[in-house]
Design an enzyme around this catalytic site. Structure first.
Site, short mmCIF file in Angstrom:
data_model
loop_
_atom_site.label_atom_id
_atom_site.label_comp_id
_atom_site.label_asym_id
_atom_site.label_seq_id
_atom_site.Cartn_x
_atom_site.Cartn_y
_atom_site.Cartn_z
N ASP A 74 1.75 26.61 -0.81
CA ASP A 74 2.44 25.38 -1.18
C ASP A 74 3.40 25.73 -2.31
OD1 ASP A 74 0.49 25.82 -3.07
OD2 ASP A 74 -0.08 23.74 -3.29
N ASP B 71 -3.92 22.19 -2.92
CA ASP B 71 -4.62 21.64 -4.08
C ASP B 71 -4.96 20.16 -3.93
OD1 ASP B 71 -2.09 20.69 -4.26
OD2 ASP B 71 -1.54 21.76 -6.09
N THR C 248 -27.34 63.24 2.37
CA THR C 248 -25.97 62.95 2.77
C THR C 248 -25.66 61.46 2.64
OG1 THR C 248 -26.71 62.82 5.05
CG2 THR C 248 -25.75 64.91 4.32
N1 LIG Z 1 3.02 10.57 -7.97
C1 LIG Z 1 4.02 10.36 -7.13
N2 LIG Z 1 4.61 9.16 -7.07
C2 LIG Z 1 5.61 8.93 -6.21
N3 LIG Z 1 6.09 9.84 -5.38
C3 LIG Z 1 5.58 11.05 -5.40
C4 LIG Z 1 4.50 11.38 -6.27
N4 LIG Z 1 4.18 12.66 -6.05
C5 LIG Z 1 5.00 13.11 -5.10
N5 LIG Z 1 5.85 12.15 -4.69
C6 LIG Z 1 6.85 12.28 -3.65
O1 LIG Z 1 6.23 12.65 -2.44
C7 LIG Z 1 6.76 13.88 -1.96
C8 LIG Z 1 5.65 14.71 -1.38
O2 LIG Z 1 4.73 14.98 -2.37
P1 LIG Z 1 3.41 15.77 -2.10
O3 LIG Z 1 2.66 15.75 -3.36
O4 LIG Z 1 2.80 15.30 -0.86
O5 LIG Z 1 4.03 17.20 -1.84
P2 LIG Z 1 3.26 18.56 -1.81
O6 LIG Z 1 3.13 18.98 -0.41
O7 LIG Z 1 2.07 18.49 -2.67
O8 LIG Z 1 4.37 19.41 -2.49
P3 LIG Z 1 4.25 20.89 -3.00
O9 LIG Z 1 4.21 21.77 -1.84
O10 LIG Z 1 5.52 21.01 -3.75
O11 LIG Z 1 3.04 20.97 -3.87
C9 LIG Z 1 7.42 14.51 -3.16
O12 LIG Z 1 8.52 15.32 -2.78
C10 LIG Z 1 7.88 13.33 -3.98
O13 LIG Z 1 9.14 12.90 -3.53
#
Ligand SMILES: Nc1ncnc2c1ncn2[C@@H]1O[C@H](COP(=O)(O)OP(=O)(O)OP(=O)(O)O)[C@@H](O)[C@H]1O
Length: 869
Positions: free
Chosen positions: A301, A600, A697
């Site tokens: 990731d 994660d 051995t």
């Molecule tokens: N806490 C949040 N509140 C609102 N939008 C969020 C939040 N966290 C992430 N996002 C949005 O959702 C998208 C996807 O987030 P996500 O956490 O699912 O990605 P991820 O797969 O964990 O990313 P990475 O591979 O970078 O760790 C992000 O690009 C962002 O635009």
């Protein structure tokens, strides 16, 4: 934020310590360690030892006391070594268990602190959020959108909602929302404790490699018994003496047994896992050690794995204007200033700032020494820090808006929405019903689609795209003010665009090195992220993941199955949802790849389980991810995966090296006994002599083989998958070649021997030749490093003991050997050196062949000096 400014302060440190004393640690009852007697019995039940016991009965019946003594000694020695090794392995595994123990966030003296799960006590207030495993039984005090997966307790995998007053059970998983929980029962009294107690009797299963080796030794035993019977009957038919034939048969049985094989394997694995732990790679179950070396694809990731994960909000944009934010990471220093030439629009900035603070679940504490301490999502913390740079009182100013409702963030919708209520008290003393303020934040596509075609939206799309191309993670904000409370099912109606923020998360300085090290090690790295394709591309470019012919695709393609036929071309997956990670991993696995995958989030657990090696970050990852993973990186450093893979390859290579050594020796012993009668030598080796050779051995150098450094050649390609035969690849051929060579020179020694010294000559040649082969197959050394000389030392010791067996009279008596003269000894030594020299020569030949891997750079950049010596 209502949960963080809770009236619940939790226990004080002193109270917690007292309660911990009173109730004991919050640990599930453990399986009782096996007793010494059961360990000994376990060793004796081994089919190989049973065979030896049978041999013992026969030689004693024949009145062959000295062979009886040796066989008994071998049985005792083997059992002692087996038990000791088992204990060492058990200690190493117990240490691993402690290192990968679950953690919990509790309120102590009013402050959230992370403690070991075992330190949670009844009365503790535990803070739970998505991805946490409930550490002990408790009652919910406050909750927001709390959804719990109780599959671990009830088998029911549909998450259930839980609110204030409801019970939560230890071992269940928070999939959404947040809560504060007061702990009621811990340890053996808790739900998980009860389940664990029921499971405590189940024992550890053998690893695939151990199972296959156990099968191999059973097959060897059966083969031996069959051969023994044939030799016995043929001998009788030839009119040989029955007692001689019986001794021959027993010798054969004894020869074929690779006594030390199981011990070498289990110790190699357990000690390897322990060594990995010292290098911050915690293996959560032993078979992973075997599989690690075979990893051929690393699916990573992005955030915090390939990037630093210390986020910094750098740009703010509203339809009215735009601003730049200065600063570094979580440092408090920094300012918010208008972008060059942008019109001043403080009102629109204020409202955007308020949204940053309100629609946010993170906390920042401090600053201490100029830096904020962050609790929660680093990206959300970056938003808070930006707001504090503009207005140090930003958090208190927003506190009058209390959160009354929310839709928690979900990777599949990629946005979150919160509703806040202002109590209606105005600074000038007026009072009314108050107002409701709804804020939505998320990926620009998700939020902008929601607000429709309102003013500024088209421009926002263009700006968002540009910022993403520059490598920023972009979030859009939309909000709405109303004088009545919005209906729960229509929270996201009527929102208007507020603005955009751009957050930088630079590629980790090590990321490019990891990608390169993996490539050199024959491992393909791919990036799977939920982020925007343009952001993903920018990072992937920086770390060398994209190149000619390597594509970036979006999650939608995976959902449609379009990736299956072209996984090899795809280097980056953007805008993927967690469930699509499973499909990506599965597509690679169908091509025969062994996949390691990092994750994660709470939704990553299925993909971590699907992957051959699930990898979680020890510090940053959620508890669920850690518990679903096979490998936990205690230092949150992806380079550690490469270290662990190298260690896995080393262990696998060393086990195979030992097999090559041990089985070629065993094969030679059998062939010598089988063929010698045809050359006029009826019993070329006594059972005791064979056991002596085996003991020397295998026993002494056996453990030393486990400590061999990794051959740089093995770092150039994944080890064969442990799912395939242990003897796969070239190994069987190598065993046959070495075994035949040793057989040939041993028989030659027997033929050259003067009358009455046949057994002595065969004994000496056979033993020394095996040691010579051991020397020839060990991994190549660079320089004169003393540390890596233990195998040579062990082989030398074994050789000296072998010589003592024919020169020292007590051993001569015991083994029935006779003295050899200096010149005879020289001749035998020369003869015994031949197989080793031949094996070494063949190896040189193979290495110098083009394309055999010699040209592979030996210097792999990984932390720790595990590779090479
Ligand atoms: N806490 C949040 N509140 C609102 N939008 C969020 C939040 N966290 C992430 N996002 C949005 O959702 C998208 C996807 O987030 P996500 O956490 O699912 O990605 P991820 O797969 O964990 O990313 P990475 O591979 O970078 O760790 C992000 O690009 C962002 O635009």
């Amino acid at each position: 934020m209502s949960l963080t400014v809770s009236s619940l302060g939790g226990l004080t440190g002193a109270e917690a310590a007292r309660l911990l004393d009173l109730h004991g640690p919050n640990l599930a009852p453990r399986a009782r360690p096996a007793s010494m007697l059961s360990r000994v019995v376990n060793q004796l039940r081994d089919p190989m030892i049973l065979l030896l016991l049978g041999a013992l009965v026969i030689v004693i019946a024949l009145g062959d006391l000295s062979d009886g003594i040796i066989i008994s000694a071998v049985i005792v020695l083997n059992t002692v070594i087996g038990v000791v090794q088992e204990l060492r392995a058990a200690t190493a595994i117990a240490a691993l268990d402690r290192l990968s123990a679950p953690r919990a966030t509790v309120l102590r003296d009013g402050v959230p602190v992370t403690v070991d799960g075992s330190e949670v006590v009844p009365g503790d207030v535990v803070r739970l959020e998505a991805g946490d495993v409930v550490p002990a039984d408790g009652a919910v005090v406050e909750a927001a959108g709390l959804q719990i997966d109780e599959a671990a307790m009830t088998g029911e995998s549909v998450p259930v909602g839980r609110g204030p007053g409801d019970d939560v059970q230890s071992g269940t998983v928070v999939v959404r929302g947040r809560a504060l929980v007061t702990i009621t029962r811990t340890g053996a009294d808790s739900g998980l404790g009860r389940i664990a107690a029921a499971l405590a009797s189940t024992t550890n299963r053998a690893t695939p490699l151990q199972q296959r080796l156990a099968r191999l030794s059973r097959q060897l035993v059966v083969l031996t018994l069959a051969l023994t019977a044939v030799v016995f009957v043929l001998g009788l038919l030839r009119g040989e003496d029955a007692a001689d034939m019986l001794i021959l048969a027993v010798s054969l049985a004894v020869a074929a047994i690779p006594e030390s094989l199981p011990a070498v394997v289990s110790v190699s694995l357990a000690m390897g896992a322990y060594r990995m732990a010292q290098q911050h790679a915690l293996v959560r179950w032993l078979p992973a050690v075997e599989t690690l070396g075979s990893v051929s694809v690393l699916a990573s990731d992005k955030t915090g794995t390939l990037t630093e994960g210390r986020m910094l909000l750098q740009h703010l944009w509203t339809p009215e204007s735009s601003w730049e934010v200065s600063g570094h990471g979580y440092d408090a220093a920094g300012t918010v200033t208008l972008s060059d030439g942008a019109p001043d629009a403080p009102g629109s900035l204020d409202l955007l700032m308020r949204d940053l603070v309100l629609c946010n679940d993170a906390e920042v504490h401090g600053p201490e020494a100029g830096t904020w301490r962050v609790v929660g999502d680093p990206m959300e913390a970056a938003l808070l820090i930006a707001a504090l740079k503009r207005d140090p009182a930003a958090l208190t100013a927003s506190a009058r808006w209390s959160r009354v409702e929310e839709i928690t963030f979900d990777s599949s919708t990629q946005r979150m929405t919160t509703v806040h209520h202002d109590d209606g008290h105005h600074d000038d003393g007026r009072h009314d019903d108050g107002a409701w303020w709804t804020v939505c934040k998320g990926a620009p596509e998700a939020v902008l689609d929601l607000v429709g075609s309102r003013p500024g939206v088209d421009e926002a799309r263009v700006v968002a795209e540009r910022l993403a191309r520059d490598g920023f993670r972009v979030l859009a904000f939309a909000d709405a003010l109303s004088t009545t409370r919005p209906a729960s099912d229509r929270l996201e109606d009527g929102l208007a665009l507020r603005g955009l923020v751009a957050i930088s998360d630079p590629a980790s300085p090590h990321a490019a090195g990891v990608v390169r090290a993996c490539r050199e090690a024959g491992i393909r790295t791919i990036l799977i992220t939920g982020d925007h394709p343009a952001t993903a591309r920018a990072i992937a470019d920086q770390i060398g993941l994209l190149g000619p012919g390597v594509e970036l695709v979006e999650g939608d393609l995976v959902a449609a199955g379009g990736h299956v036929d072209r996984v090899e071309q795809i280097g980056v997956y953007a805008r993927t949802r967690p469930e699509q990670k499973v499909d990506i991993v599965a597509a690679w696995q169908r091509r025969g790849a062994v996949v390691a995958m990092t994750g994660d989030g709470v939704n990553d657990a299925p993909a971590l389980r699907q992957a051959d090696i699930g990898v979680a970050m020890g510090d940053r990852g959620t508890e669920v991810a850690r518990q679903a993973a096979d490998l936990v990186l205690a230092d949150d450093d992806l380079r550690t995966v490469v270290t662990a893979v190298a260690e896995g390859r080393r262990i696998y290579a060393n086990i195979r090296m030992f097999l090559r050594y041990g089985l070629s020796g065993g094969m030679a012993e059998i062939l010598v006994i089988l063929l010698a009668p045809f050359l006029g030598m009826v019993v070329p080796l006594a059972p005791g002599q064979i056991l002596w050779i085996n003991m020397l051995t295998h026993g002494v150098p056996g453990v030393a083989f486990g400590g061999e450094p990794l051959d740089p050649q093995d770092m150039a390609r994944p080890s064969p998958s442990p799912e395939r035969s242990v003897l796969g690849g070239e190994l069987l051929g190598q065993i046959l070649v070495a075994g035949s060579l040793i057989t040939a020179i041993s028989l030659a020694a027997g033929l050259l021997a003067p009358a009455g010294a046949v057994q002595t000559w065969v004994f000496l040649a056979l033993g020394l030749a095996q040691l010579g082969v051991g020397l020839a197959i060990r991994s190549p050394r660079r320089g004169l490093a003393l540390r890596s000389r233990s195998l040579e030392a062990a082989l030398l010791l074994a050789a000296l003991l072998q010589v003592a067996a024919v020169t020292w009279s007590p051993l001569q008596d015991l083994l029935g050997t006779t003295a050899v003269s200096w010149s005879e000894g020289g001749l035998l030594l020369g003869l015994a050196a031949l197989p080793g020299l031949a094996v070494a020569g063949l190896r040189l030949l193979r290495r110098s062949r083009p394309g055999s891997g010699t040209s592979v750079p030996g210097a792999v950049e990984v932390p720790g000096a595990m590779i090479g010596s």
